[in-house]
Design an enzyme around this catalytic site. Structure first.
Site, short mmCIF file in Angstrom:
data_model
loop_
_atom_site.label_atom_id
_atom_site.label_comp_id
_atom_site.label_asym_id
_atom_site.label_seq_id
_atom_site.Cartn_x
_atom_site.Cartn_y
_atom_site.Cartn_z
N SER A 35 1.08 -11.38 8.36
CA SER A 35 1.35 -12.11 7.10
C SER A 35 1.32 -11.40 5.79
O SER A 35 1.72 -11.96 4.48
CB SER A 35 0.56 -13.34 6.80
N ALA B 286 6.39 -7.45 4.60
CA ALA B 286 6.77 -6.86 5.72
C ALA B 286 6.85 -8.26 6.45
O ALA B 286 8.46 -8.12 7.06
CB ALA B 286 6.22 -5.21 6.27
N ASN C 84 -3.11 -7.14 3.25
CA ASN C 84 -3.10 -6.83 1.91
C ASN C 84 -2.63 -6.74 0.27
O ASN C 84 -2.19 -6.29 -0.36
CB ASN C 84 -3.46 -4.92 2.57
N GLY D 1 3.10 -2.50 -8.50
CA GLY D 1 4.39 -3.00 -8.60
C GLY D 1 5.57 -2.41 -7.98
O GLY D 1 4.80 -2.29 -6.78
N GLU E 254 2.43 4.57 -13.46
CA GLU E 254 1.69 4.83 -12.00
C GLU E 254 1.37 6.70 -11.70
O GLU E 254 1.97 7.00 -12.09
CB GLU E 254 1.58 3.69 -10.86
N HIS F 118 -7.67 5.16 -2.24
CA HIS F 118 -7.63 5.15 -3.50
C HIS F 118 -8.88 5.17 -4.83
O HIS F 118 -10.37 5.49 -4.66
CB HIS F 118 -7.20 3.61 -4.06
N ARG G 79 -1.87 10.51 -5.33
CA ARG G 79 -3.64 9.60 -5.47
C ARG G 79 -4.87 10.41 -4.94
O ARG G 79 -6.14 10.79 -4.72
CB ARG G 79 -3.88 8.53 -5.26
N HIS H 254 -7.97 3.35 1.01
CA HIS H 254 -6.81 2.48 1.10
C HIS H 254 -5.54 2.01 1.86
O HIS H 254 -4.93 0.93 1.84
CB HIS H 254 -6.24 2.57 -0.70
N GLU I 196 2.84 -1.08 6.46
CA GLU I 196 1.89 0.26 6.52
C GLU I 196 1.53 0.21 8.31
O GLU I 196 1.48 1.52 8.53
CB GLU I 196 0.60 -0.24 6.45
N ARG J 151 0.82 9.13 0.72
CA ARG J 151 1.60 7.41 -0.49
C ARG J 151 1.83 7.88 -1.97
O ARG J 151 1.04 7.51 -2.82
CB ARG J 151 1.48 6.58 0.15
#
Length: 525
Positions: free
Chosen positions: A13, A16, A42, A49, A114, A228, A274, A331, A355, A366
């Site tokens: 849920s 995607a 997640n 964003g 970011e 992360h 990251r 992450h 994911e 990513r």
């Protein structure tokens, strides 16, 4: 055993799964199954964003280039091109369904920046509540049209003659159900809770990867795990993720002496990709430093970042000091169930999006704010493909699996998390990986086709964690190089990484698009 039928079954849920359910329910009978509540994912936690090249002086080519650089040239170019070229359309689609993105006083979309992005191109909603606002909107849209089962765990995928034809589930009351459909869509998310510190919802334990493996689908690039850099961690307790947007607005990473720890590490400093930032923080902490995010430069922090401010209140962290205690946390996994451009896996009738899927867009690491984007882009693709498919003439009554009462020896969740963090974490080597592989193998049961072992909810979760942990470890052993989210201290550098450092400096030379390269991926099945 009760039987339920639909045209499409969606497992999960997150953005995607919900977006695919929204699209498909216009023409198909759709059932959505989630092991927790509908709003446990997640996606609903996503503070960042959606990246889209819609600003002045930006283009899909720049977004493409930043994605490839962050992915250490391991991306599938076709998939990246699909992702970034569709991004502006995705923003418009979400606006059309009623998502209210943040705008400036001229009513233009506000664009943030970011890590890994050279332009402001991140669209947010509610400051740092983008995921929550989108998910709440999608839940409202699908509830009248989609049959939803919460607190029900998909146990196994059911196959017949090389096709995935259904699933078997178990609910909280211990009842089993069989579901049948022409199309089964995995949207179960990643693997974050295999580690003790994670940004992920507590339900994200690698279930989709484990089920797909047992059903015979191909898996790819599981060794690439993104940590992360900035989880809010106080007195060893994690309170949630501090969005990269905070660094995008000027926050800096410092140690207890006030030294800027990213100086001299990367040209983008605190906004480096990251994997580089997470390793730098990890090594600083290994050397005995405490690492903080210095937010003193950001005006009206509480207004700009309400979710993070609330987390600080919960953790009794005083924002007025201007320093947020942070540490890296698991992450995102870049690999997953191998798919084609339309979400099809190597097992007929089974699709994967979000994911849990490997589309190739993320490469070895990513780029920030490409994950919600990927979920919606490939939900569109899978819906488009399913609408085009003819009705299947496959057996609609799969063999009822044997449910056997076997006693499995399974480790506790904390044990699994500790083994993963210590041996298959941010920095790895052969000896640690071999230890983890052998440790996991003592708990793996032997399965045969259509065999189900009667387990509790928690035991199913632990079995899936053991299976996925073993798969990640095995993949990490096979890749004897350091690249992106997979760092081997016994193989610290590759020629591609040395070239990457030169390439970042010369980024303005657009003709170097043609120099992007891919390497052969590890495939398990």
């Amino acid at each position: 055993m009760k039987m339920r039928k639909a045209d499409v079954i969606i497992i999960g849920s997150g953005i995607a799964g919900l977006y695919a359910a929204y699209l498909l329910s216009s023409k198909k009978k759709v059932i959505l199954i989630t092991k927790g509540k509908l709003d446990h994912s997640n996606s609903i936690l996503a503070q960042g964003g959606i990246a889209a090249a819609i600003g002045k002086n930006d283009s899909w080519k720049h977004h493409f280039q930043d994605t490839i650089i962050a992915g250490h040239y391991h991306n599938v170019e076709e998939a990246v091109r699909c992702l970034v070229q569709n991004a502006p359309k995705i923003i418009q689609q979400l606006i059309d369904i009623g998502v209210t993105f943040d705008r400036d006083h001229h009513r233009n979309l506000e664009l943030g920046r970011e890590g890994g992005h050279h332009n402001r191109r991140i669209v947010h909603a509610g400051g740092d509540s983008t995921g929550k606002i989108i998910i709440e909107k999608l839940i409202k849209l699908i509830k009248p049209h989609v049959t939803i089962y919460e607190d029900e765990m998909v146990y196994e995928l059911l196959t017949h003659n090389g096709n995935c034809v259904g699933v078997i589930t178990k609910n909280m009351q211990g009842e089993y159900f069989i579901y049948q459909a022409d199309h089964i869509v995995l949207a179960t998310g990643g693997i974050g809770r295999l580690y003790p510190i994670s940004s992920n919802d507590h339900t994200i334990t690698g279930d989709g990867i484990a089920m797909a493996y047992r059903a015979g689908a191909d898996l790819i690039d599981l060794e690439f795990i993104q940590f992360h850099p900035t989880m809010l961690v106080h007195n060893s307790i994690p309170f949630g993720l501090v969005s990269e947007a905070v660094r995008g607005e000027g926050a800096r990473l410092v140690n207890q002496k006030g030294e800027l720890i990213m100086e001299g590490i990367h040209p983008l400093k605190d906004l480096a990709p990251r994997d580089i930032v997470a390793r730098t923080i990890y090594l600083s902490m290994q050397n005995g430093d405490q690492v903080y995010l210095d937010i003193s430069i950001i005006k009206d922090f509480t207004k700009r970042f309400p979710t993070i401010s609330k987390m600080c209140e919960t953790g009794h962290i005083d924002i007025n000091t201007g320093l947020l205690p942070i540490a890296p946390g698991a992450h995102f996994i870049m690999g997953g169930v191998k798919t084609n451009a339309y979400g099809e896996t190597t097992l007929k009738g089974l699709y994967a999006i979000g994911e849990v899927a490997y589309t190739g867009v993320h490469g070895a690491n990513r780029l920030a704010s490409n994950s919600l984007l990927e979920g919606v882009v490939f939900a569109n693709k899978v819906a488009e493909y399913i609408f085009m498919r003819p009705k299947k003439n496959i057996r609609r009554d799969p063999m009822i699996p044997q449910i056997q009462k076997l006693k499995l020896s399974l480790p506790e969740i904390k044990e699994i998390q500790d083994v993963m963090m210590k041996n298959v974490g941010i920095i790895r080597d052969e000896a640690s990986l071999l230890f983890a592989k052998e440790w996991f193998e003592q708990f793996l049961p032997k399965f045969h086709s259509n065999m189900i072992i009667d387990l509790s909810f928690e035991e199913i979760t632990r079995l899936n964690m053991v299976t996925t942990g073993w798969l990640i470890t095995t993949s990490a052993l096979k890749r004897t190089e350091s690249r992106g989210g997979h760092f081997r201290k016994d193989y610290p550098y590759s020629n591609d990484e040395k070239w990457l450092k030169r390439y970042i400096v010369r980024r303005s030379e657009e003709n170097e698009f043609n120099q992007v390269k891919n390497v052969t991926s590890t495939v398990l099945h």
